[in-house]
Design a protein around this motif. Structure first.
Motif, PDB file in Angstrom:
ATOM      1  N   VAL A  74      32.343 -27.815  16.958  1.00  7.32           N
ATOM      2  CA  VAL A  74      31.872 -27.147  15.969  1.00  7.32           C
ATOM      3  C   VAL A  74      31.031 -27.834  14.964  1.00  7.32           C
ATOM      4  O   VAL A  74      29.823 -27.244  14.722  1.00  7.32           O
ATOM      5  N   ILE A  75      31.232 -29.018  14.446  1.00  7.55           N
ATOM      6  CA  ILE A  75      30.351 -29.769  13.685  1.00  7.55           C
ATOM      7  C   ILE A  75      29.132 -30.265  14.290  1.00  7.55           C
ATOM      8  O   ILE A  75      27.763 -30.118  13.561  1.00  7.55           O
ATOM      9  N   GLY A  76      29.135 -30.691  15.467  1.00  4.29           N
ATOM     10  CA  GLY A  76      27.955 -30.892  16.432  1.00  4.29           C
ATOM     11  C   GLY A  76      27.241 -29.764  16.206  1.00  4.29           C
ATOM     12  O   GLY A  76      26.000 -29.952  16.247  1.00  4.29           O
ATOM     13  N   MET A  77      27.888 -28.642  16.711  1.00  7.11           N
ATOM     14  CA  MET A  77      26.767 -27.378  16.745  1.00  7.11           C
ATOM     15  C   MET A  77      26.182 -26.957  15.423  1.00  7.11           C
ATOM     16  O   MET A  77      24.855 -26.412  15.316  1.00  7.11           O
ATOM     17  N   MET A  78      26.873 -27.554  14.281  1.00  6.77           N
ATOM     18  CA  MET A  78      26.186 -27.240  12.933  1.00  6.77           C
ATOM     19  C   MET A  78      24.837 -27.693  12.710  1.00  6.77           C
ATOM     20  O   MET A  78      23.946 -27.196  12.154  1.00  6.77           O
ATOM     21  N   PHE A  79      24.989 -28.901  13.278  1.00  8.21           N
ATOM     22  CA  PHE A  79      23.566 -29.612  13.243  1.00  8.21           C
ATOM     23  C   PHE A  79      22.513 -28.991  14.014  1.00  8.21           C
ATOM     24  O   PHE A  79      21.386 -29.084  13.622  1.00  8.21           O
ATOM     25  N   LEU A  80      22.869 -28.507  15.117  1.00 10.72           N
ATOM     26  CA  LEU A  80      21.935 -27.466  16.015  1.00 10.72           C
ATOM     27  C   LEU A  80      21.301 -26.543  15.058  1.00 10.72           C
ATOM     28  O   LEU A  80      20.027 -26.207  15.089  1.00 10.72           O
ATOM     29  N   VAL A  81      22.217 -25.675  14.467  1.00  7.33           N
ATOM     30  CA  VAL A  81      21.879 -24.572  13.578  1.00  7.33           C
ATOM     31  C   VAL A  81      20.845 -25.123  12.575  1.00  7.33           C
ATOM     32  O   VAL A  81      19.933 -24.639  12.022  1.00  7.33           O
ATOM     33  N   MET A  82      21.148 -26.383  11.974  1.00 11.65           N
ATOM     34  CA  MET A  82      20.377 -27.023  10.883  1.00 11.65           C
ATOM     35  C   MET A  82      18.957 -27.328  11.158  1.00 11.65           C
ATOM     36  O   MET A  82      18.186 -27.037  10.654  1.00 11.65           O
ATOM     37  N   TYR A  83      19.069 -28.230  12.421  1.00 14.51           N
ATOM     38  CA  TYR A  83      17.538 -28.728  12.622  1.00 14.51           C
ATOM     39  C   TYR A  83      16.724 -28.039  13.547  1.00 14.51           C
ATOM     40  O   TYR A  83      15.591 -28.646  13.892  1.00 14.51           O
ATOM     41  N   VAL A  84      17.310 -27.216  14.884  1.00 13.48           N
ATOM     42  CA  VAL A  84      16.495 -26.637  15.558  1.00 13.48           C
ATOM     43  C   VAL A  84      15.434 -25.485  14.790  1.00 13.48           C
ATOM     44  O   VAL A  84      16.023 -24.651  14.130  1.00 13.48           O
ATOM     45  N   PRO A  85      14.140 -25.674  15.052  1.00 12.88           N
ATOM     46  CA  PRO A  85      13.380 -24.820  14.581  1.00 12.88           C
ATOM     47  C   PRO A  85      13.606 -23.182  14.925  1.00 12.88           C
ATOM     48  O   PRO A  85      14.262 -22.944  15.958  1.00 12.88           O
ATOM     49  N   ASN A  86      13.257 -22.337  14.216  1.00 13.40           N
ATOM     50  CA  ASN A  86      13.639 -21.094  14.415  1.00 13.40           C
ATOM     51  C   ASN A  86      12.907 -20.233  15.722  1.00 13.40           C
ATOM     52  O   ASN A  86      13.589 -19.623  16.345  1.00 13.40           O
ATOM     53  N   ARG A  87      11.796 -20.734  15.720  1.00 13.75           N
ATOM     54  CA  ARG A  87      11.166 -20.279  16.991  1.00 13.75           C
ATOM     55  C   ARG A  87      11.818 -20.711  18.355  1.00 13.75           C
ATOM     56  O   ARG A  87      11.478 -20.179  19.297  1.00 13.75           O
ATOM     57  N   LEU A  88      12.608 -21.887  18.327  1.00 12.30           N
ATOM     58  CA  LEU A  88      13.294 -22.091  19.573  1.00 12.30           C
ATOM     59  C   LEU A  88      14.725 -21.902  19.510  1.00 12.30           C
ATOM     60  O   LEU A  88      15.485 -22.475  20.103  1.00 12.30           O
ATOM     61  N   LYS A  89      15.294 -21.051  18.557  1.00  4.73           N
ATOM     62  CA  LYS A  89      16.633 -20.621  18.519  1.00  4.73           C
ATOM     63  C   LYS A  89      17.269 -19.839  19.777  1.00  4.73           C
ATOM     64  O   LYS A  89      16.627 -18.944  20.161  1.00  4.73           O
ATOM     65  N   PHE A 144      22.527 -27.948   3.126  1.00  5.15           N
ATOM     66  CA  PHE A 144      21.272 -27.529   3.752  1.00  5.15           C
ATOM     67  C   PHE A 144      20.808 -26.006   3.505  1.00  5.15           C
ATOM     68  O   PHE A 144      21.097 -25.160   4.212  1.00  5.15           O
ATOM     69  N   LYS A 145      20.462 -25.982   2.066  1.00 10.94           N
ATOM     70  CA  LYS A 145      20.554 -24.492   1.579  1.00 10.94           C
ATOM     71  C   LYS A 145      19.555 -23.387   2.162  1.00 10.94           C
ATOM     72  O   LYS A 145      19.918 -22.199   2.152  1.00 10.94           O
ATOM     73  N   LYS A 146      18.529 -24.009   2.776  1.00  9.70           N
ATOM     74  CA  LYS A 146      17.508 -23.134   3.488  1.00  9.70           C
ATOM     75  C   LYS A 146      18.216 -22.256   4.681  1.00  9.70           C
ATOM     76  O   LYS A 146      17.702 -21.134   4.992  1.00  9.70           O
TER      77      LYS A 146
END
Length: 291
Positions: free
Chosen positions: A99-114, A68-70
């Motif tokens: 940790v792996i589950g949280m990685m998906f949160l980092v990848m897919y949650v939009p920046n405005r909802l971080k 997920f290069k972005k």
């Protein structure tokens, strides 16, 4: 707007981040590896677990970043911070699953909802620890309560903490290194630590319990939260007046959780709550601007 408080195309100083965390890792290996082995609390084979936490967490962040290069730098940073904050007695398989589950949160949650993802990860571990009523912070030497440490010892990292966050001295060195990174919000730590110390002095004046309060003050988790977690760009303000309000609120909340409610890891929880409140405020502000 920069995507993360450490890595930036404009700054390109990610090596400073690696330099900042290196002394924490080395001291963590000394405290939770060498000292335990030399005092016969663990075997050399058990040292592998201590080494695996930062190694595998960073590797997971690196692999996910390549996929997920972005958000490559966000994921790598998250992996490193996750490795630093591993609790000594937490089940390693459960830890890396979270940790792996949280990685998906980092990848897919939009920046405005971080939200503050590292603080969320650590808070989940704290919650699970509370549910199962098991102390995850103490290594085998600390569990015995055989050793009594001075404030000097605690300042240099002999107290209970996550595996790589116990030394306030090395955390301050890390802060100095991070301060050379343009996108790092170094003022947040200054505002927070000053507010926290003022609250501590008032509390100490009222309670007259200097020795007990001072031991709680020299808490590496608190300083780690103020230095590494609270300034994360996407989870903290960028406007100066908002930074001041955010920092003061976070420090007061951390103090209340630590000293009033006796939650040793209260600074992490305070940082998560502060990031949630800031995100709610930011969403409301954006809606008003659109109107």
């Amino acid at each position: 707007m920069n995507k993360t408080y450490i890595f930036s195309k404009e700054n390109n100083k990610e090596n400073l981040f690696y330099l900042a965390v290196l002394p924490l890792i080395l001291y963590g290996l000394y405290k939770n590896g060498y000292l335990l082995i030399s005092n016969k609390y663990i075997t050399k084979a058990m040292l592998i677990k201590v080494i695996l936490y930062p190694l595998i967490s960073t590797l997971i962040g690196y692999i996910f970043g390549k996929i997920f290069k972005k958000k490559e730098y966000n994921l790598l940073t998250f992996g490193i911070l996750a490795g630093l904050t591993a609790p000594y007695n937490f089940n390693i398989i459960a830890y890396f699953s979270i940790v792996i589950g949280m990685m998906f949160l980092v990848m897919y949650v939009p920046n405005r909802l971080k939200l503050n993802e590292p603080a969320l990860l650590i808070s989940i571990l704290i919650l699970l620890n509370a549910i199962f009523n098991n102390s995850v912070l103490f290594n085998p030497m600390e569990v015995t309560s055989y050793y009594k440490y001075s404030l000097f010892d605690l300042f240099f990292g002999r107290g209970a903490s996550f595996i790589y966050t116990s030394s306030i001295f090395w955390l301050l060195i890390s802060y100095i290194v991070l301060s050379f990174i343009k996108v790092y919000k170094k003022n947040i730590f200054i505002y927070e630590v000053c507010t926290f110390l003022v609250c501590f002095l008032i509390y100490m004046f009222i309670t007259k319990e200097f020795s007990t309060s001072a031991v709680t003050l020299f808490n590496g988790i608190t300083f780690f939260s103020f230095i590494f977690l609270a300034p994360i760009n996407e989870a903290s303000p960028s406007i100066n007046i908002e930074i001041i309000i955010y920092s003061i609120f976070n420090a007061i909340l951390a103090f209340v959780l630590i000293f009033i409610f006796n939650i040793f890891t209260g600074a992490v929880i305070a940082t998560l709550i502060s990031s949630i409140l800031y995100r709610i405020y930011d969403i409301i502000r954006q809606k008003r601007l659109l109107k």
